[in-house]
Scaffold this active site. Structure first.
Site, PDB file in Angstrom:
ATOM      1  N   ASN A  86       0.859  -1.184   0.000  1.00 26.08           N
ATOM      2  CA  ASN A  86       0.000   0.000   0.000  1.00 26.08           C
ATOM      3  C   ASN A  86       0.896   1.235   0.000  1.00 26.08           C
ATOM      4  O   ASN A  86       1.840   1.316   0.799  1.00 26.08           O
ATOM      5  CB  ASN A  86      -0.892   0.006   1.241  1.00 26.08           C
ATOM      6  N   HIS A  99       6.592  -1.176   3.755  1.00 24.42           N
ATOM      7  CA  HIS A  99       6.470  -2.592   4.117  1.00 24.42           C
ATOM      8  C   HIS A  99       5.742  -3.345   3.019  1.00 24.42           C
ATOM      9  O   HIS A  99       4.919  -2.782   2.303  1.00 24.42           O
ATOM     10  CB  HIS A  99       5.742  -2.772   5.451  1.00 24.42           C
TER      11      HIS A  99
HETATM   12  P1  5GP Z   1      -0.753  -0.591   5.686  1.00 24.19           P
HETATM   13  O1  5GP Z   1      -2.222  -0.289   5.615  1.00 24.19           O
HETATM   14  O2  5GP Z   1       0.048   0.595   6.169  1.00 24.19           O
HETATM   15  O3  5GP Z   1      -0.225  -1.197   4.425  1.00 24.19           O
HETATM   16  O4  5GP Z   1      -0.616  -1.752   6.733  1.00 24.19           O
HETATM   17  C1  5GP Z   1      -0.154  -1.602   8.037  1.00 24.19           C
HETATM   18  C2  5GP Z   1      -0.290  -2.944   8.692  1.00 24.19           C
HETATM   19  O5  5GP Z   1       0.442  -2.929   9.900  1.00 24.19           O
HETATM   20  C3  5GP Z   1      -1.739  -3.314   9.051  1.00 24.19           C
HETATM   21  O6  5GP Z   1      -2.078  -4.543   8.393  1.00 24.19           O
HETATM   22  C4  5GP Z   1      -1.724  -3.444  10.560  1.00 24.19           C
HETATM   23  O7  5GP Z   1      -2.521  -4.501  11.035  1.00 24.19           O
HETATM   24  C5  5GP Z   1      -0.239  -3.668  10.871  1.00 24.19           C
HETATM   25  N1  5GP Z   1       0.185  -3.143  12.144  1.00 24.19           N
HETATM   26  C6  5GP Z   1      -0.077  -1.891  12.642  1.00 24.19           C
HETATM   27  N2  5GP Z   1       0.492  -1.744  13.854  1.00 24.19           N
HETATM   28  C7  5GP Z   1       1.117  -2.919  14.130  1.00 24.19           C
HETATM   29  C8  5GP Z   1       1.879  -3.374  15.258  1.00 24.19           C
HETATM   30  O8  5GP Z   1       2.100  -2.672  16.244  1.00 24.19           O
HETATM   31  N3  5GP Z   1       2.357  -4.641  15.188  1.00 24.19           N
HETATM   32  C9  5GP Z   1       2.151  -5.452  14.105  1.00 24.19           C
HETATM   33  N4  5GP Z   1       2.670  -6.670  14.147  1.00 24.19           N
HETATM   34  N5  5GP Z   1       1.435  -5.050  13.040  1.00 24.19           N
HETATM   35  C10 5GP Z   1       0.929  -3.804  13.056  1.00 24.19           C
END
Ligand code: 5GP
Ligand code: ZN
Length: 114
Positions: A86, A99
């Site tokens: 994303n 990520h």
């Molecule tokens: P994005 O929407 O930015 O691509 O995804 C961020 C991802 O990070 C989400 O799927 C969310 O569940 C995960 N995430 C957010 N905070 C944490 C955290 O503190 N620990 C872990 N393991 N995952 C996280």
């Protein structure tokens, strides 16, 4: 390293995670809110906000991130998987530290732009 970044805090151990891989450049850990049976994140240790903030100096790192996806997916027992990056708020990004999502094993829901 960015002080307010959740993934930088995971990288330096200030916030715990279910880590499944680590080397000098990259860490991988299970997503806290999984969208599939197996859902992990590949995260560079270097703080880069998003794919849109990458340039040629990140080329090797991006290659390394992608090449790790099948290796760790296999270790996690996945025969196949999806990858997702994303990028930007409009692209569904919530954590502004680059990520790669790796999802497999029967998705409960699809991570899309919605
Ligand atoms: P994005 O929407 O930015 O691509 O995804 C961020 C991802 O990070 C989400 O799927 C969310 O569940 C995960 N995430 C957010 N905070 C944490 C955290 O503190 N620990 C872990 N393991 N995952 C996280
Ligand atoms: Zn960060």
């Amino acid at each position: 390293m960015s002080v307010d970044c959740i993934f930088c805090k995971i990288v330096n151990g200030a916030i715990p995670s279910k880590k499944i891989y680590e080397d000098e450049d990259i860490i991988a850990f299970h997503d806290i809110n999984p969208s599939a049976k197996v859902h992990f994140l590949l995260v560079p240790k270097l703080h880069v906000e998003s794919l849109a903030n990458c340039d040629s100096q990140h080329q090797a790192l991006l290659g390394k991130l992608l090449l790790l996806a099948p290796k760790i997916a296999k270790e996690q027992g996945l025969a196949g998987f999806k990858t997702l990056i994303n990028t930007g708020r409009e692209g569904g990004q919530e954590v502004f530290h680059l990520h790669v999502h790796v999802l497999g094993g029967g998705e409960k829901q699809r991570k899309t732009l919605a």
